[in-house]
Enzyme design. Structure first.
Site, PDB file in Angstrom:
ATOM      1  N   HIS A 141      -4.874   4.934   0.832  1.00 42.41           N
ATOM      2  CA  HIS A 141      -3.719   4.278   1.460  1.00 42.41           C
ATOM      3  C   HIS A 141      -4.169   3.373   2.605  1.00 42.41           C
ATOM      4  CE1 HIS A 141       0.121   3.538   3.318  1.00 42.41           C
ATOM      5  NE2 HIS A 141      -0.366   3.997   4.443  1.00 42.41           N
ATOM      6  N   TYR A 193      -4.944  13.713  -3.550  1.00 38.22           N
ATOM      7  CA  TYR A 193      -3.739  13.611  -4.388  1.00 38.22           C
ATOM      8  C   TYR A 193      -3.909  12.793  -5.662  1.00 38.22           C
ATOM      9  CZ  TYR A 193      -3.398   9.297  -1.622  1.00 38.22           C
ATOM     10  OH  TYR A 193      -3.666   8.107  -1.000  1.00 38.22           O
ATOM     11  N   ARG A 199      -3.219   0.557  -6.503  1.00 34.24           N
ATOM     12  CA  ARG A 199      -4.148   0.300  -5.398  1.00 34.24           C
ATOM     13  C   ARG A 199      -5.442   1.065  -5.613  1.00 34.24           C
ATOM     14  NH1 ARG A 199      -3.966   4.946  -2.184  1.00 34.24           N
ATOM     15  NH2 ARG A 199      -1.886   5.592  -1.548  1.00 34.24           N
TER      16      ARG A 199
END
Ligand SMILES: Cc1ncc(C[n+]2csc(CCOP(=O)(O)OP(=O)(O)O)c2C)c(N)n1
Lengths: 332, 365
Positions: B268, B277, B264
């Site tokens: 998110h 992250y 992706r």
């Protein structure tokens, strides 16, 4: 000789206050561990656990796979062994995949082992609406937990209480569901002392004194009650506001005292009305203080629907609804 | 491409640069099919880009982008037939569009308008449409998996030649629902496709923090069904594997697991900060070297079927189409306040009727 110093105080948000409770309890007690989804490098989706993994390492700040039954079940097992786990459920709407472990295991082990085993664990989780979260990021499911003997249920309404109640919950020998009002995670600040302190479980707080009506509520709705009290004051009505803080076990004495003082009661919750927590408080007042009542007990609650997205504003209880409820009982 | 389960490396037809490793015409596809697939890739990317802008403009509360995962979604939705059922997850709008949801309906959903077939009931995680056999997703990760299997069991009980596809992320495979659903699907030989979009992250958690198996596909072995590991950025490979599994299920030979390995591009969701992250450079590598849309375009160019001029024309055409769709969505009103009580039950209960009257009085309507 060292002079006695008052501990330093700072203005903190609820997020910061909760983080400081976690940090200080983890420093104080090696057995305190936290586990949950994205609580490590991500710091939790609301950044409550930010920095904790750097300080305590991955054995005490446990980033788990995406499985609430795993998180809650593992926390129960750790607590049975003697650790003091704090499980984070990312949103309380997602506690249900682990519901069985909570209501069947955590809640009942002390009872069915005749006191041999206990689970000193805390489940922290953000709850509530007003954040455009729709059906699955907005719910207030306290009624399920309150209806489960063996669980304690705590809902802070401000940063000071959040820290003190969380510390008391961590130190409590029984499982505590600690519901955090996410709408006011960053919206409300208060003086929060550095260093650990406890706000005792089972004790309500009088947030505002008044003589005409008692508004009894908890969590994010305390802000709504305060707003309503402001509107009522302009009309010469002085509302008393009782913040329950702990829903189970709840502070019967504080409830009886305020009811005896004002004789009028409005109960305020975000969750749907039918079978909601306020029904318990209404029943308690009806059983134990009916002689003080001068009008009907009136509830203000979410509608008895699922939580909508586009119509969130229509759904959420607001100050105007509280004012109308107050007038209803006063004009009885 | 031999469609084999349990491979160590992802099955693929197109190399990263779009060169076919073998002749994909053997799939029974021709020029028009390839152009059709490419158009879908560009279209769903366009819809998604515009959807995300609504959040940045403050007109929507939330958005989960599919950018980077277009081939996994388009390639798995194209082999489905009209009557097949689809259980999307919170990141499957590309598949929904291919199944028949309109761009205007999607924008209406993101804006919470009445054009949304689900009337703004859920934050933008996806609407649903009964007539298209698209079941609305929940936000709760994994909880649709056993439902999807139940639908597939029903299709078998009713002896229909239909199948059910269930979308989920890598994170969802950690939930108990996944394991229960896999077992039911296999035990009852349900015509189900368990389609995992492994975009390598569940919010901040890398797949190797979710599971110790090297692939997700290999988990299928333990339940007694084949598991296919496919390059999710290769629309032809995803199409071929899904078609294979769909044919298998349709002819009564039971369920399959498909793991589409992808990435992706976005955070998110609009509420996430992925810089916390994601290692530096990783996103850029995927975007510049493995992009699913570019890869298919290169293939078309190599065949001599696509030019810069055709590209410009397609982009302009889709832009106009999406502008019209957005206008339609914006013109559609938000749901009327009193509809908040609709559909709790099929008919209004006395208690809800009373609450409805209370709200009507409050609003003076
Ligand atoms: C039961 C449940 N737990 C937690 C969440 C919060 N959450 C939303 S999406 C997500 C990660 C999902 O990851 P994955 O399944 O890999 O799908 P992706 O979002 O990467 O497409 C999490 C933890 C949720 N929605 N539902």
């Amino acid at each position: 000789m060292a002079t006695v110093q008052t501990p330093p105080q700072t203005q903190l948000t609820m997020v910061q206050a909760i983080r400081s409770a976690l940090l200080e309890e983890m420093e104080r007690d090696q057995d305190v561990v936290i586990l949950g989804e994205d609580i490590g490098v991500r710091g939790g989706v609301f950044l409550i656990t930010e920095g904790l993994i750097d300080k305590f390492g991955p054995e005490r700040v446990i980033d788990t796979p995406l499985a609430e039954a795993g998180i809650i079940g593992a926390a129960v097992g750790m607590a049975l062994y003697g650790l003091r786990p704090i499980a984070e459920i990312q949103f309380i709407d997602f506690i249900f995949p682990g519901f069985d472990l909570l209501v069947t295991e955590a809640a009942k082990i002390r009872y069915r082992s005749a006191g041999q085993f206990g689970v000193p664990m805390v489940i922290r989780s953000p709850y509530g609406g007003g954040v455009r979260g729709g059906a699955y990021h907005s719910q207030s499911p306290e009624a399920y937990f309150v209806a489960t003997p063996g669980l304690k249920v705590v809902v802070p309404s401000n940063p000071y209480d959040a820290k003190g109640l969380l510390i008391a919950s961590i130190r409590d020998p029984d499982p505590v569901v600690f519901m955090e009002p996410k709408k006011i995670y960053r919206a409300v600040k208060s003086e929060v002392p550095a260093g650990p302190y406890e706000v005792p479980l089972g004790k309500a707080a009088l947030v505002r004194e008044g003589k005409h009506v008692s508004i009894i509520t908890f969590g994010a709705m305390v802000q709504v009650a305060l707003e309503a009290a402001g509107l009522l004051a302009a009309d010469g009505v002085e509302a008393e506001i009782l913040d329950l803080r702990t829903l189970q076990p709840y502070d019967t004495q504080a409830i009886l005292t305020t009811v005896a003082k004002t004789g009028h009661v409005v109960l305020l919750q975000e969750a749907p009305r039918i079978g909601g927590y306020c029904a318990e408080i209404a029943a308690y007042i009806a059983e134990h203080a009916v002689e003080h009542l001068e009008g009907p007990i009136v509830r203000v609650a979410g509608w008895d629907t699922a939580f909508p997205y586009a119509l969130e504003k229509v759904y959420m209880p607001n100050a105007q609804r509280v004012v109308r409820a107050v007038k209803k009982t006063l004009n009885f | 491409m031999r469609i084999e389960p349990f491979t160590d490396t992802p099955l693929s037809i197109l190399a990263y640069d779009g060169t076919p490793k073998e002749n994909p015409d053997s799939l029974g596809l021709g020029k028009d099919d390839y152009l059709h697939m490419y158009r879908w890739l560009v279209f769903v990317r366009g819809v998604d880009d515009r959807g995300y802008i609504l959040v940045r403009q403050g007109r929507a509360g939330f958005y989960a982008q599919i950018a980077g995962q277009e081939a996994a979604q388009v390639g798995s939705a194209l082999p489905l037939l009209k009557d097949d059922w689809m259980y999307p997850d919170h990141r499957s709008q590309g598949s929904m569009l291919v199944k028949g949801l309109s761009a205007a309906e999607w924008f209406g959903h993101v804006l919470g308008r009445t054009l949304d077939p689900t009337q703004g009931r859920l934050m933008p995680h996806g609407p649903g449409r009964r007539d298209l056999h698209i079941v609305p997703p929940a936000s709760t990760v994994g909880n649709k998996i056993t439902e999807a299997v139940g639908t597939a069991m029903a299709q078998r009980i009713k002896k229909r030649k239909e199948i059910t596809i269930c979308y989920m992320g890598d994170g969802a495979t950690s939930e108990g629902d996944f394991h229960v659903g896999m077992n039911f699907a296999a035990v009852y030989q349900a015509p189900a496709l368990m389609f995992v979009q492994n975009n390598q992250y569940a919010i901040s958690m890398r797949t190797d923090q979710q599971t110790r198996t090297k692939t997700i596909a290999e988990k299928a072995r333990a339940y007694g069904m084949p598991g296919y590991f496919v390059d999710g950025n290769d629309v032809l490979a995803v199409y071929a594997v899904t078609k294979h599994c769909a044919d298998r299920a349709r002819s009564g030979n039971g369920p399959s697991l498909i793991e589409a390995y992808t990435y992706r591009y976005g955070p998110h969701s609009s509420a996430d900060d992925d810089t916390r992250y994601r290692p530096k450079g990783e996103l850029e590598m995927w975007r510049t070297q493995r992009d699913p849309v570019t890869r298919m375009r290169r293939f078309l160019e190599l065949r001599g079927w696509w030019s810069e001029e055709q590209e410009q024309r397609l982009q302009a055409e889709i832009k106009a189409q999406l502008a019209a769709a957005m206008e339609e969505a914006e013109k559609s009103p938000p749901p009327a306040p009193l509809t908040v009580f609709d559909h709790v039950y099929e008919t209004l209960t006395p208690h809800l009727a009373w609450e409805r009257a209370e709200l009507a009085a409050e609003l003076g309507v």
